[in-house]
Enzyme design. Structure first.
Site, PDB file in Angstrom:
ATOM      1  N   ARG A 179     -16.246  -1.685  -2.081  1.00 50.05           N
ATOM      2  CA  ARG A 179     -15.364  -0.610  -2.554  1.00 50.05           C
ATOM      3  C   ARG A 179     -16.096   0.734  -2.553  1.00 50.05           C
ATOM      4  O   ARG A 179     -15.917   1.566  -3.435  1.00 50.05           O
ATOM      5  CB  ARG A 179     -14.807  -0.939  -3.939  1.00 50.05           C
ATOM      6  N   GLY A 180     -16.923   0.910  -1.530  1.00 51.72           N
ATOM      7  CA  GLY A 180     -17.667   2.147  -1.370  1.00 51.72           C
ATOM      8  C   GLY A 180     -19.021   2.151  -2.049  1.00 51.72           C
ATOM      9  O   GLY A 180     -19.855   3.025  -1.785  1.00 51.72           O
TER      10      GLY A 180
ATOM     11  N   HIS B 115      -0.227 -12.004   1.206  1.00 53.70           N
ATOM     12  CA  HIS B 115      -1.178 -11.160   0.490  1.00 53.70           C
ATOM     13  C   HIS B 115      -1.803 -11.873  -0.704  1.00 53.70           C
ATOM     14  O   HIS B 115      -3.017 -11.782  -0.939  1.00 53.70           O
ATOM     15  CB  HIS B 115      -0.457  -9.891   0.034  1.00 53.70           C
TER      16      HIS B 115
ATOM     17  N   LEU C 266     -17.863  -2.927   2.076  1.00 48.32           N
ATOM     18  CA  LEU C 266     -18.846  -1.979   1.540  1.00 48.32           C
ATOM     19  C   LEU C 266     -18.771  -1.920   0.011  1.00 48.32           C
ATOM     20  O   LEU C 266     -19.154  -0.930  -0.607  1.00 48.32           O
ATOM     21  CB  LEU C 266     -18.632  -0.593   2.144  1.00 48.32           C
TER      22      LEU C 266
ATOM     23  N   SER D 102     -13.057  -4.987   1.756  1.00 46.23           N
ATOM     24  CA  SER D 102     -14.048  -4.302   0.912  1.00 46.23           C
ATOM     25  C   SER D 102     -15.474  -4.687   1.306  1.00 46.23           C
ATOM     26  O   SER D 102     -16.284  -5.033   0.447  1.00 46.23           O
ATOM     27  CB  SER D 102     -13.804  -4.609  -0.568  1.00 46.23           C
TER      28      SER D 102
ATOM     29  N   TYR E 188       0.845  -1.189   0.000  1.00 46.00           N
ATOM     30  CA  TYR E 188       0.000   0.000   0.000  1.00 46.00           C
ATOM     31  C   TYR E 188       0.880   1.238   0.000  1.00 46.00           C
ATOM     32  O   TYR E 188       1.447   1.621   1.017  1.00 46.00           O
ATOM     33  CB  TYR E 188      -0.933   0.004   1.208  1.00 46.00           C
TER      34      TYR E 188
END
Length: 325
Positions: A209-210, A126, A207, A205, A59
């Site tokens: 990815r919003g 990951h 949500l 994620s 990140y």
């Protein structure tokens, strides 16, 4: 304060909601623009009992771990700190997956330095490296457990056979995979397996990815470098179909005087113990809104109605080749 649950048999006690920190530094619109506000979010999360904090080497790369390290000065012992390794970034911006024991060692040393700590509570692979047997990777991680550099081992986006093989080498404490009303894939095999093996489940994620917040109706609302612009589920007719999921969530939210985000998270929390969603945010107000999902109770009828919503259209990523290995 949030209620708590446990990841893994006899494992890590955490708040029922965690905090995904990726969007503070990478991939989404506005990432990395206000570190001071991101640090306020992290501090407020701890105050609310949001104790599982999630980051990763890639990140930024690296900048999100550095941000979290600064934010946790003097508060490290109040959190369950998780990071991830295995996606290596090159100077030209390309990435490659590396699960070799040598990379396990290289990665943990850099992560501990950036986070300014002597140990991680949870360290995930990951993505699974198809060129390195999972037994070798987990064997190297188990050495880090013995040395006290990590407390527990996790996997991210691993296939059922890989999970079993890894767990046979050393107990896996948590599996991180995308799961929400936007992504129901884990329900077929992954959730039954982790419950059988006593592995905690961390939906990232949660949500969509919003999208499940109801605030995104067009990709034109996203910055040019926002990776969702290349995500198939946000494209054209797929997006218009998927808005139906948001409308179902919004209908339940109206019945409960709650927000769509709270309803989407409450649905996830209702799927059982040992499930700890990690919604990400860069704003204190959104963090506090998300935390309210812990107290929200959906009726059996509302849960059934949400669970019956049509599946989304489009793949989760433009390139699915690194998943489910």
């Amino acid at each position: 304060m949030l209620n708590t649950t446990t990841l893994g048999r006899g494992g890590l006690e955490v708040g029922r909601l965690g905090l995904g920190c990726m969007g503070m530094s990478a991939f989404y619109s506005g990432a990395g623009t206000d570190d001071a506000e991101s640090i306020r979010v992290i501090h407020r999360a701890i105050d609310l009992g949001v104790t599982l904090l999630d980051t990763a080497e890639m990140y930024g790369p690296y900048t999100n771990e550095e941000l979290l390290g600064r934010a946790l000065a003097g508060r490290r012992d109040e959190v369950v700190l998780a990071s991830k390794f295995g996606i290596r970034a090159a100077e030209d911006g390309s990435r490659r997956i590396d699960g070799t024991p040598e990379n396990v060692r290289r990665s943990i040393e850099g992560t501990l330095k950036r986070l300014d700590t002597d140990h991680l509570d949870l360290y995930y692979q990951h993505r699974i490296d198809p060129e390195t047997p999972i037994e070798e990777t987990v064997g190297a991680l188990s050495e880090l457990v013995q040395e006290g550099k990590i407390r527990a081992i996790g996997l991210s986006e691993a296939a059922p056979d890989t999970i079993r093989r890894a767990h046979a080498v050393h107990p896996i404490t948590a599996l991180q995979t995308e799961y929400s009303l936007w992504t129901r894939d884990p329900e077929a095999e992954i959730l039954p397996l982790v419950r059988e093996l006593g592995i905690g489940f961390v939906p990232y994620s949660p949500l969509g990815r919003g999208f499940l917040t109801g605030t995104i109706r067009s990709i034109d609302e996203l910055d040019e470098d926002d990776f969702r612009r290349s995500n198939p589920r946000f494209a054209g007719e797929n997006l218009q179909h998927n808005i139906g999921i948001v409308e179902a969530v919004d209908a339940v939210a109206g019945e409960l005087d709650a927000t769509p985000a709270q309803v989407a998270l409450a649905w996830l929390l209702a799927q059982g113990e040992g499930i700890v969603p990690i919604p990400g945010t860069k704003r204190v107000t959104r963090l506090e809104e998300n935390a309210g999902a812990d107290a929200l109770v959906l009726s059996p009828e509302q849960l059934d109605r949400l669970s019956a919503v049509a599946a989304p259209r489009g793949d989760r990523y433009a390139d699915m080749s690194a998943l489910n290995r």
